[in-house]
Design an enzyme around this catalytic site. Structure first.
Site, short mmCIF file in Angstrom:
data_model
loop_
_atom_site.label_atom_id
_atom_site.label_comp_id
_atom_site.label_asym_id
_atom_site.label_seq_id
_atom_site.Cartn_x
_atom_site.Cartn_y
_atom_site.Cartn_z
N ASP A 172 -2.98 2.82 9.76
CA ASP A 172 -2.20 2.31 8.65
C ASP A 172 -1.92 3.47 7.69
O ASP A 172 -2.67 4.44 7.65
CB ASP A 172 -2.99 1.21 7.94
CG ASP A 172 -2.30 0.72 6.68
OD1 ASP A 172 -1.13 0.31 6.77
OD2 ASP A 172 -2.91 0.78 5.60
N THR A 174 -0.89 3.24 3.95
CA THR A 174 -1.36 3.10 2.58
C THR A 174 -2.86 2.82 2.54
O THR A 174 -3.34 1.86 3.13
CB THR A 174 -0.61 1.98 1.85
OG1 THR A 174 0.79 2.20 1.98
CG2 THR A 174 -1.00 1.93 0.38
N ASP A 375 -7.47 -0.49 6.14
CA ASP A 375 -8.41 -0.81 5.07
C ASP A 375 -8.10 -2.09 4.31
O ASP A 375 -8.88 -2.49 3.45
CB ASP A 375 -8.45 0.35 4.06
CG ASP A 375 -7.17 0.44 3.24
OD1 ASP A 375 -6.09 0.20 3.82
OD2 ASP A 375 -7.24 0.74 2.04
#
Length: 515
Positions: A172, A174, A375
């Site tokens: 991912d 961001t 996250d």
């Protein structure tokens, strides 16, 4: 129920998927898309359950029932993925169980042929399964324990084994490749102003409105030790657009290009347009400062890339990860900018949570073993769908729960440690198996032909088991990789011994890792 209208105010979690029918607001959609900045929502636009209304108020007409929202679909997807991951016995345990009948059959055959119970008991005194059953779990537990000491939490041997053979890494953007906290990347000044004056003035006004961009501007001014005492009149915040106030009796404006140029008709500046184009190509958001009807400054806002991201990806590619892909809910331009800086050739933008998971499933159907690093709540379906999900310590609760590996020190670089730790641990298991089979087969042969007594066979067998056990609890990582070091020193080959005992040999050395 579909058709019901819900009033949502500042700070509230949006409870339904629906369409805005009244109002204007800034909505934090990071839970679904991973975008670090709030998104403007107005009449006719869609909003989703689980996102947070940062500023403003909305009236939303529900399109789906509460149990049929996109957030609920994430939960259902995770439950389905986890149910498909059936637990299986490890190869070593199956092998240990399979050897027992053959040992008993061999002892019975020796007794039947030789009519000598002493020779038959010599076979029974030497057992393969005992050492095999002890060695493998102890090696796995030692590796997991060593991982914790080096900032990596691996939740079981299944994840350790899979991480060792993974060939594809999906990340991912961001919060994983970037720091998920906006910062000021550039300050430009025009019409005789100095950059520090632009930053000081913008911070002076933005400090009254603690949204993410405003905090980034104030934080940069504080870092540069600029005193931004109030000299302006009471600022007026125009929701989702910018701030208007007065400074020394003249109008001062801070806001987006749409607000400054289109709404308030501030004349454009050719130099500013050129700079804005460059910054936009880098995926940065732009904030403009105008004073007394003239554009005087530009501030470029970005999510800074993690310092260790590029080096981590290089090291993983050198150590068997042949395919690296980035996924993000952000737009194409921002994704391309980050991918370009990090040298990532494959990336996908504008994705929803289930889209990420579907891409990972497609990769795995094509024979790839995928590690996904994320996250956020929006990453949890992908974490669940991947062969191994990896989260960081500051990730969301659900991400850390779903992930099989957690980088407990919050450093992306610890993924290199996790990879090498798993490779070295799994590589140790077949070497131990070969040692166990070789030694015990030799003892059985000696016992069959009267070379040793059952008592001696039992003693030597137990000594071999102790040796294997001691090797299993020995540290896995070489010294140069301990202590959160991810670059192999030039003298590592000279300082690290090639062999530690008869079991390890040269196999304990990992593939060279260089930065």
């Amino acid at each position: 129920m579909p058709g019901d209208e819900v009033i949502i105010r500042t700070g509230s979690v949006i409870p339904v998927d629906g369409i805005v029918v009244e109002g204007e607001a800034m909505v934090n959609q990071s839970v679904l898309t991973g975008e670090s900045l709030a998104v403007h929502k107005g009449v006719g636009l869609s909003v989703f359950a689980g996102t947070v209304l940062d500023e403003g108020s909305l009236v939303v007409r529900a399109e789906k029932a509460a149990d049929d929202t996109r957030l609920q679909s994430i939960v259902s997807f995770i439950e389905e993925s986890e149910s498909l991951k059936a637990g299986v016995q490890s190869w070593a345990e199956r092998m240990a169980d399979g050897i027992v009948p053959y040992s008993l059959a061999l002892a019975a055959a020796v007794l039947a042929i030789t009519r000598n119970p002493i020779r038959a008991s010599a076979v029974l005194m030497v057992d393969y399964s005992c050492a095999i059953r002890m060695a493998t779990p102890l090696t796995i537990l030692t590796a997991i324990s060593e991982g914790v000491k080096n900032g990596v939490l691996i939740k079981g041997g299944k994840h350790l084994e899979t991480l060792a053979r993974a060939d594809s890494l999906v990340l991912d953007k961001t919060g994983t490749l970037t720091c998920s906290r906006p910062s000021v990347a550039r300050v430009a000044a025009f019409d005789g102003w100095a950059p520090k004056d632009v930053l000081r003035t913008a911070a002076c006004i933005e400090e009254h409105f603690p949204h993410p961009v405003g905090r980034a501007v104030v934080r940069r001014a504080d870092e540069e030790k600029l005193l931004h005492r109030e000299r302006h009149a009471k600022p007026e915040y125009i929701l989702a657009h910018g701030i208007v106030s007065r400074l020394d009796g003249k109008q001062i404006i801070v806001g987006s290009g749409h607000f400054v140029f289109d709404d308030l008709k501030i004349p454009r500046n050719a130099d500013a347009d050129a700079m804005a184009a460059v910054e936009a190509e880098c995926g940065r958001s732009l904030l403009f400062l105008a004073y007394d009807g003239t554009l005087v400054g530009l501030l470029a806002i970005e999510d800074p890339i993690r310092d260790d991201a590029a080096n981590t990806l290089d090291l993983l590619e050198q150590n068997g990860v042949t395919d690296v892909t980035m996924l993000t809910g952000d737009g194409q331009r921002t994704a391309a900018a980050v991918a370009g800086v990090l040298g990532i050739r494959n990336f996908h933008s504008g994705l929803l949570p289930v889209d990420k998971a579907d891409l990972i499933k497609d990769m795995q159907r094509n024979g790839r073993t995928v590690v996904f690093v994320g996250d956020g709540v929006n990453d949890s379906p992908a974490l669940s769908a991947a062969a191994v999900g990896v989260s960081l310590k500051d990730g969301s609760d659900i991400a850390r729960e779903v992930a099989g590996v957690v980088l407990a020190d919050g450093r992306l670089a610890s993924l290199v440690t996790a990879r090498m730790l798993s490779e070295l641990a799994i590589r140790r298991v077949p070497r131990q198996f070969g040692f166990i089979m070789g030694v015990n087969s030799l003892l059985i042969g000696l016992g069959l032909f009267g070379g040793i007594t059952p008592r001696v066979a039992a003693l030597l067998h137990n000594l071999a088991t102790v040796l294997v056990t001691a090797n299993s609890v020995k540290g896995v990582l070489p010294n140069w990789l301990k202590g959160k070091v991810i670059e192999m020193p030039e003298d590592a080959a000279e300082t690290e011994p090639e062999a530690t005992d008869a079991l390890d040999g040269q196999g304990e050395q990992s593939r060279p890792v260089t930065a």
